[in-house]
Design a protein around this motif. Structure first.
Motif, PDB file in Angstrom:
ATOM      1  N   ILE A  39       0.820  -1.190   0.000  1.00 21.93           N
ATOM      2  CA  ILE A  39       0.000   0.000   0.000  1.00 21.93           C
ATOM      3  C   ILE A  39       0.869   1.260   0.000  1.00 21.93           C
ATOM      4  N   LEU A  40       1.905   1.264   0.843  1.00 19.33           N
ATOM      5  CA  LEU A  40       2.815   2.413   0.943  1.00 19.33           C
ATOM      6  C   LEU A  40       3.516   2.649  -0.396  1.00 19.33           C
ATOM      7  N   ALA A  41       3.894   1.556  -1.006  1.00 18.81           N
ATOM      8  CA  ALA A  41       4.593   1.676  -2.298  1.00 18.81           C
ATOM      9  C   ALA A  41       3.691   2.267  -3.341  1.00 18.81           C
ATOM     10  N   SER A  42       2.427   1.877  -3.355  1.00 19.74           N
ATOM     11  CA  SER A  42       1.502   2.382  -4.327  1.00 19.74           C
ATOM     12  C   SER A  42       1.218   3.894  -4.094  1.00 19.74           C
ATOM     13  N   VAL A  43       1.217   4.303  -2.844  1.00 14.20           N
ATOM     14  CA  VAL A  43       1.000   5.732  -2.502  1.00 14.20           C
ATOM     15  C   VAL A  43       2.172   6.554  -3.010  1.00 14.20           C
ATOM     16  N   ASP A  44       3.397   6.072  -2.839  1.00 13.29           N
ATOM     17  CA  ASP A  44       4.583   6.800  -3.307  1.00 13.29           C
ATOM     18  C   ASP A  44       4.581   6.966  -4.810  1.00 13.29           C
ATOM     19  N   VAL A  45       4.128   5.953  -5.499  1.00  8.26           N
ATOM     20  CA  VAL A  45       4.071   6.022  -6.955  1.00  8.26           C
ATOM     21  C   VAL A  45       3.111   7.113  -7.407  1.00  8.26           C
TER      22      VAL A  45
END
Length: 219
Positions: free
Chosen positions: A212-218
Motif C-alpha cells: 500500500i505504501l509503495a503504491s502511494v509513493d508512486v
C-alpha cells in the motif's frame, strides 16, 4: 534284608510286577501300591513311603513318566533299594521291545518280558553285599539322586523361563497395539503451531502494508 515286591508302571497302570510273598500279601501290597501310584508326580523324582506300622517301606523312582517301585522291610538300606530301582530302570530302558510298548501296553502285559528280570535283581539286591561293593553302590545312588535333583531344578527353571516368556509376549503385544495408535499432540507442540500461524499472519500484514505504501509513493 529282602526286597519283597517290585513293579513298573505308567501312571497308575502297572506294566509288570514280581512278588516274593503269598497271594494274600500280594493283594494288600497291590492296594497300597495303587494308592501310592495315584499320588505320585509325573516329573522325575525319588521318594520313600512307610506303612502305618513302619514295618515296610515303599521306595519309588519316577523317570520320564515311568514309575519304578519296590517294597522292602525297614532293615533294607536305602542304597540297596534305590540301587535296585536304578538297575531295573537301566535294564528296562535298554530293552527296545519293552520300552516302545510302555505307552500302549495293557495292565501286566509286560510281565512276560520283564517279570523275570525283576525277580533276578530283587534276589541279587536283597543279599548282604561286601563292604567295597556296598560303598560303590552308595556312591552310585548318591550320583543318581544328584542327577534327579538337577533335572528337577532345571525343569523348574525352564518352566519359569517359559512363563516369563509368555508374560513378556503378552506385554509386548499390548505395547505393540498401543504404538499403532495416532499419538496425541503435546501442549508444547500446539504452542509452536500457534506461534507459527501468528508469525505468518504478521508477515502477510507487513507485506500488504508495504504494498500500500509503495503504491502511494508512486502516485
Amino acid at each position: 534284608m529282602p526286597i519283597i515286591y517290585s513293579l513298573i508302571s505308567r501312571s497308575s497302570t502297572v506294566l509288570c510286577e514280581h512278588s516274593e510273598t503269598t497271594h494274600i500279601d500280594n493283594i494288600s501290597m497291590r492296594t497300597s501300591a495303587s494308592q501310592i501310584l495315584a499320588s505320585l508326580p509325573s516329573h522325575d523324582t525319588e521318594v520313600i513311603y512307610s506303612n502305618s506300622n513302619d514295618e515296610y517301606l515303599f521306595h519309588v523312582v519316577v523317570s520320564n513318566g515311568i514309575k519304578f517301585m519296590c517294597l522292602t522291610d525297614c532293615e533294607t538300606s536305602q542304597s540297596q533299594a534305590f540301587g535296585f530301582l536304578f538297575e531295573i530302570r537301566r535294564k528296562f530302558n535298554s530293552m527296545a521291545n519293552v520300552l516302545t510298548r510302555t505307552e500302549t501296553a495293557n495292565p501286566y502285559e509286560l510281565n512276560k518280558e520283564f517279570a523275570d528280570v525283576l525277580a533276578i535283581e530283587m534276589r541279587r539286591y536283597s543279599k548282604r553285599m561286601p563292604k567295597g561293593i556296598q560303598e560303590m553302590l552308595d556312591d552310585q545312588v548318591k550320583r543318581e539322586k544328584r542327577v534327579i535333583q538337577y533335572v528337577n531344578e532345571t525343569t523348574k527353571k525352564a518352566e519359569h523361563v517359559a512363563l516369563l516368556g509368555e508374560h513378556l509376549a503378552v506385554n509386548y503385544d499390548g505395547t505393540f497395539k498401543k504404538s499403532r495408535r495416532q499419538p496425541k499432540p503435546s501442549p508444547h507442540y500446539k504452542n509452536k503451531k500457534l506461534i507459527l500461524v501468528v508469525v505468518i499472519i504478521v508477515i502477510l500484514i507487513l507485506v500488504i502494508v508495504l504494498a500500500i505504501l509503495a503504491s502511494v509513493d508512486v502516485i
